[in-house]
Enzyme design. Structure first.
Site, short mmCIF file in Angstrom:
data_model
loop_
_atom_site.label_atom_id
_atom_site.label_comp_id
_atom_site.label_asym_id
_atom_site.label_seq_id
_atom_site.Cartn_x
_atom_site.Cartn_y
_atom_site.Cartn_z
CG HIS A 6 4.12 14.73 -24.18
ND1 HIS A 6 4.89 15.86 -24.32
CD2 HIS A 6 4.84 13.88 -23.38
CE1 HIS A 6 6.02 15.71 -23.64
NE2 HIS A 6 6.01 14.53 -23.06
NE ARG A 42 -4.23 -1.88 1.58
CZ ARG A 42 -4.39 -2.90 2.41
NH1 ARG A 42 -3.69 -2.96 3.53
NH2 ARG A 42 -5.25 -3.83 2.16
CE LYS A 100 7.68 16.78 -14.50
NZ LYS A 100 7.73 15.54 -15.25
CD GLU A 159 -1.52 16.52 -16.84
OE1 GLU A 159 -0.39 16.07 -16.57
OE2 GLU A 159 -2.14 16.24 -17.85
CE LYS A 204 1.54 13.83 -15.41
NZ LYS A 204 1.40 14.36 -16.77
P1 NAD Z 1 14.59 4.49 -21.40
O1 NAD Z 1 14.35 4.36 -19.97
O2 NAD Z 1 14.05 3.44 -22.32
O3 NAD Z 1 16.16 4.59 -21.64
C1 NAD Z 1 16.63 4.74 -22.96
C2 NAD Z 1 17.75 3.77 -23.29
O4 NAD Z 1 18.96 4.27 -22.74
C3 NAD Z 1 17.58 2.36 -22.75
O5 NAD Z 1 17.98 1.46 -23.75
C4 NAD Z 1 18.55 2.31 -21.56
O6 NAD Z 1 19.05 1.02 -21.35
C5 NAD Z 1 19.63 3.24 -22.02
N1 NAD Z 1 20.36 3.93 -20.96
C6 NAD Z 1 19.85 4.51 -19.85
N2 NAD Z 1 20.81 5.16 -19.19
C7 NAD Z 1 21.95 4.97 -19.87
C8 NAD Z 1 23.28 5.39 -19.68
N3 NAD Z 1 23.62 6.20 -18.68
N4 NAD Z 1 24.21 5.00 -20.59
C9 NAD Z 1 23.86 4.21 -21.64
N5 NAD Z 1 22.63 3.81 -21.88
C10 NAD Z 1 21.67 4.18 -21.01
O7 NAD Z 1 14.05 5.85 -21.99
P2 NAD Z 1 13.95 7.35 -21.47
O8 NAD Z 1 14.03 8.17 -22.69
O9 NAD Z 1 14.85 7.63 -20.34
O10 NAD Z 1 12.47 7.40 -20.86
C11 NAD Z 1 11.35 7.24 -21.68
C12 NAD Z 1 10.19 6.83 -20.82
O11 NAD Z 1 9.94 7.83 -19.86
C13 NAD Z 1 8.91 6.62 -21.57
O12 NAD Z 1 8.28 5.44 -21.14
C14 NAD Z 1 8.07 7.81 -21.19
O13 NAD Z 1 6.69 7.55 -21.23
C15 NAD Z 1 8.55 8.08 -19.81
N6 NAD Z 1 8.35 9.45 -19.35
C16 NAD Z 1 7.76 9.63 -18.15
C17 NAD Z 1 7.59 10.90 -17.65
C18 NAD Z 1 7.01 11.10 -16.28
O14 NAD Z 1 6.73 12.24 -15.92
N7 NAD Z 1 6.84 10.07 -15.51
C19 NAD Z 1 8.03 12.01 -18.39
C20 NAD Z 1 8.63 11.78 -19.62
C21 NAD Z 1 8.80 10.49 -20.09
N1 GLY Z 2 6.01 14.77 -18.39
C1 GLY Z 2 4.76 15.41 -18.11
C2 GLY Z 2 4.51 15.60 -16.65
O1 GLY Z 2 5.29 15.21 -15.82
O2 GLY Z 2 3.52 16.15 -16.29
#
Ligand code: NAD
Ligand code: GLY
Length: 386
Positions: free
Chosen positions: A266, A139, A245, A255, A161
């Site tokens: 987005h 929880r 942010k 939001e 998020k």
């Molecule tokens: P990801 O987590 O898939 O990482 C991208 C790639 O980089 C992966 O292959 C990973 O293994 C590699 N990687 C990570 N760190 C590394 C490093 N230091 N050196 C070498 N390789 C490395 O992608 P991302 O772009 O970090 O995140 C995308 C995700 O985030 C999506 O699912 C998206 O929906 C989410 N997101 C969430 C929010 C939120 O507010 N929660 C905001 C934006 C995006």
């Molecule tokens: N990445 C959009 C948000 O955090 O609200």
């Protein structure tokens, strides 16, 4: 609010490490984002401020673990922590309920209790998954974000998020669950591939395009250094992005209003990602970059935004290494009617009406709650063809 921690402690100007702290002001759930070099080695010391437990529960993707887990584990050990590590595959495919269940089972079987701290060690995929796991574990347990991509350092690790994807679309199963601490070690970015760096820069540009023309000008002046991963410029971009942010999240955590602006690009972007089955052909940040260019051009089409501003936004995104013309975008094919259908699943939509983030100029985004679907379709047909 940003502070230079060690300097503040010693009262002697800038700290030698250049470490910065940005506070996310959320009352009883407020937390710090610590930004600097060599922070993995200090992870145990930083996390020790949160808990007296002897163990943390780490989720890491296999790529990140191969590159940096030994450094993190040494840093945790220095603070008196052992680590139970759950490894997940890299990529968006990891954000699904089956993986969430496996991670939770592993941690529960290893003895995780509600007082324990989970650690997300990876990009946004690992951060979103771990945050949701923490929100559900007995929880609700606390978690620490240790983001290792630029995108995660400037965006996904901050704001609480958390989600996995459902068959119908992206991030449709999730919670708002704030981290207790974010540790952004700029050194880990040295192993990040250039394509991932540019994907992160899309989310950096987003803060400028939403509402900060000074930052926009700074990004234009520093685009080459940022694209090359130059550490000083990158650190500055992480700090400014986190401050932006943190301000928005503090004002609108769940939001109800202005946080929606952070979704500039987005709705178009998620549709582009979905057209690729969320596969590696198109990265999330690449989709957001193209989506922001689309939002700007759609705003021009509606007579809301000067053409020169959309061109300026496009030029910046291109300078940061992002593709803005849909026919040139990796992945696809991108078909207007399919993209429109994907946009219909967006979380911002209300009563079947499509909400879009549009712009009156570069640096002036606003929420358009009732977008005209026929106009959107006509725009998509033109954009996918040209
Ligand atoms: P990801 O987590 O898939 O990482 C991208 C790639 O980089 C992966 O292959 C990973 O293994 C590699 N990687 C990570 N760190 C590394 C490093 N230091 N050196 C070498 N390789 C490395 O992608 P991302 O772009 O970090 O995140 C995308 C995700 O985030 C999506 O699912 C998206 O929906 C989410 N997101 C969430 C929010 C939120 O507010 N929660 C905001 C934006 C995006
Ligand atoms: N990445 C959009 C948000 O955090 O609200």
């Amino acid at each position: 609010m940003t502070t230079d921690t060690q300097a503040a402690d010693a009262g002697t100007g800038r700290a030698p490490s250049g470490e910065r702290r940005v506070r996310v002001e959320l009352g009883s759930r407020a937390y710090d984002i610590v930004i600097g070099s060599g922070l993995l080695a200090r992870a145990g010391e930083l996390i020790r401020t949160l808990t007296h437990r002897k163990r943390v529960f780490v989720v890491a993707d296999r790529t990140v673990a191969g590159l940096h887990l030994a450094t993190l584990e040494a840093g945790l050990a220095a603070g008196g922590f052992g680590a139970t590590v759950s490894l997940v595959d890299p990529g968006e495919g990891t954000k699904r309920l089956e993986v969430l269940e496996r991670v939770l089972d592993e941690f529960i079987e290893a003895g995780a209790e509600r007082d324990d701290v989970l650690v997300a060690f990876g990009g946004g995929v690992v951060g979103d998954l771990t945050g949701l796991a923490a929100g559900l574990l007995k929880r609700g347990a606390r978690f620490v974000q240790i983001p290792t991509t630029l995108l995660a350092q400037v965006d996904s690790s901050v704001g609480g998020k958390t989600a996995v994807n459902s068959r119908a679309g992206k991030n449709l199963i999730g919670l708002f669950h704030q981290p207790a601490l974010v540790i952004s070690d700029l050194d880990v970015l040295s192993t990040l591939p250039a394509r991932e760096r540019s994907a992160g820069l899309a989310e950096v540009a987003k803060y400028a395009l939403i509402g900060d023309t000074d930052f926009l000008a700074w990004l234009e002046a520093n685009a080459e250094a940022l694209r090359a991963g130059e550490p000083q410029a990158t650190g500055e971009a992480v700090r400014i992005s986190c401050e932006a942010k943190a301000r928005v999240v503090a004002a609108d955590e769940t939001e109800k209003g202005q946080r929606a602006l952070l979704n500039l690009g987005h709705t178009f972007g998620h549709a582009l990602e979905r057209a690729n089955g969320f596969g590696p052909a198109l990265l999330h940040g690449e989709a957001v970059g193209a989506g922001m260019a689309m939002a700007m051009r759609f705003s021009v089409r509606l007579g809301l935004c000067p053409e020169a501003d959309a061109a300026r936004a496009g030029a910046l995104l291109n300078a940061l290494g992002l593709v803005t013309r849909i026919p040139d975008l990796s992945g696809g094919p991108y078909v207007a009617e399919e993209l429109l259908a994907h946009m219909g699943h967006d979380k911002k939509n209300r009563d079947g009406r499509m909400t879009l983030i549009l712009a009156r100029g570069a640096g002036e985004a606003f929420v358009q709650p009732d977008a005209d679907e026929a106009e959107v379709l006509a725009f998509l047909r033109q954009t996918c063809a040209a």
